[in-house]
Write a protein that holds these residues in place. Structure first.
Motif, short mmCIF file in Angstrom:
data_model
loop_
_atom_site.label_atom_id
_atom_site.label_comp_id
_atom_site.label_asym_id
_atom_site.label_seq_id
_atom_site.Cartn_x
_atom_site.Cartn_y
_atom_site.Cartn_z
N ALA A 150 0.84 -1.21 0.00
CA ALA A 150 0.00 0.00 0.00
C ALA A 150 0.87 1.26 0.00
CB ALA A 150 -0.94 -0.01 1.21
N VAL A 151 1.92 1.26 0.80
CA VAL A 151 2.83 2.40 0.85
C VAL A 151 3.53 2.57 -0.50
CG1 VAL A 151 4.97 3.28 1.89
CG2 VAL A 151 3.16 2.33 3.35
N ALA A 152 4.04 1.47 -1.04
CA ALA A 152 4.78 1.52 -2.30
C ALA A 152 3.92 2.02 -3.45
CB ALA A 152 5.34 0.13 -2.64
N GLN A 153 2.62 1.69 -3.42
CA GLN A 153 1.74 2.09 -4.52
C GLN A 153 0.88 3.29 -4.17
OE1 GLN A 153 -0.23 -0.95 -6.67
NE2 GLN A 153 1.72 -1.87 -7.19
N GLU A 154 1.14 3.87 -2.99
CA GLU A 154 0.40 5.05 -2.54
C GLU A 154 -1.11 4.80 -2.55
OE1 GLU A 154 1.82 8.38 -4.82
OE2 GLU A 154 3.80 8.27 -3.93
N LEU A 155 -1.51 3.66 -1.98
CA LEU A 155 -2.92 3.29 -1.88
C LEU A 155 -3.30 3.21 -0.41
CD1 LEU A 155 -2.94 0.29 -4.38
CD2 LEU A 155 -3.83 2.59 -4.81
N SER A 156 -4.59 3.36 -0.13
CA SER A 156 -5.05 3.09 1.23
C SER A 156 -4.93 1.58 1.46
CB SER A 156 -6.50 3.54 1.43
OG SER A 156 -7.38 2.67 0.72
N LEU A 157 -4.84 1.19 2.72
CA LEU A 157 -4.75 -0.24 3.04
C LEU A 157 -5.98 -0.97 2.51
CD1 LEU A 157 -3.08 -2.43 4.39
CD2 LEU A 157 -4.23 -1.88 6.54
N ARG A 158 -7.14 -0.38 2.65
CA ARG A 158 -8.38 -1.01 2.18
C ARG A 158 -8.34 -1.21 0.66
NH1 ARG A 158 -13.99 -1.06 4.11
NH2 ARG A 158 -15.25 -1.68 2.34
N THR A 159 -7.99 -0.16 -0.08
CA THR A 159 -7.94 -0.27 -1.54
C THR A 159 -6.92 -1.30 -1.98
OG1 THR A 159 -8.64 2.03 -1.78
CG2 THR A 159 -7.51 1.03 -3.67
N CYS A 160 -5.77 -1.30 -1.32
CA CYS A 160 -4.73 -2.27 -1.64
C CYS A 160 -5.22 -3.70 -1.36
CB CYS A 160 -3.47 -1.96 -0.84
SG CYS A 160 -2.03 -2.87 -1.36
N GLY A 161 -5.88 -3.88 -0.23
CA GLY A 161 -6.43 -5.19 0.11
C GLY A 161 -7.45 -5.66 -0.90
N GLU A 162 -8.32 -4.76 -1.33
CA GLU A 162 -9.33 -5.12 -2.34
C GLU A 162 -8.69 -5.46 -3.68
OE1 GLU A 162 -11.83 -1.67 -2.16
OE2 GLU A 162 -13.01 -2.47 -0.48
N LYS A 163 -7.58 -4.82 -3.97
CA LYS A 163 -6.91 -5.05 -5.26
C LYS A 163 -6.09 -6.34 -5.27
CE LYS A 163 -3.92 -2.69 -8.56
NZ LYS A 163 -3.24 -1.45 -8.91
#
Length: 61
Positions: free
Chosen positions: A21-34
């Motif tokens: 999530a940090v590496a892709q500048e995403l929220s943890l939730r968005t990263c988890g869903e992806k």
């Protein structure tokens, strides 16, 4: 597990997801869903999960 048998991939999913999530500048939730969606075939008895062995249908011998 039996003698001399051990899991080789002992990473924490949450820690890996936080790093991603940090590496892709995403929220943890968005990263988890992806990155952590699991799709499984329909099973009348449901599913079992083991962190080393993966998924198996309940009721399968």
């Amino acid at each position: 597990m039996g003698a001399r048998i051990a899991a080789w991939g002992s990473n924490s999913l949450l820690e890996l997801l936080e790093d991603q999530a940090v590496a892709q500048e995403l929220s943890l939730r968005t990263c988890g869903e992806k990155f952590t969606i699991t799709r499984a075939l329909n099973c009348n008895y449901g599913w079992r999960y083991h962190s080393c062995l993966g998924f198996a249908k309940k009721g399968d011998g």
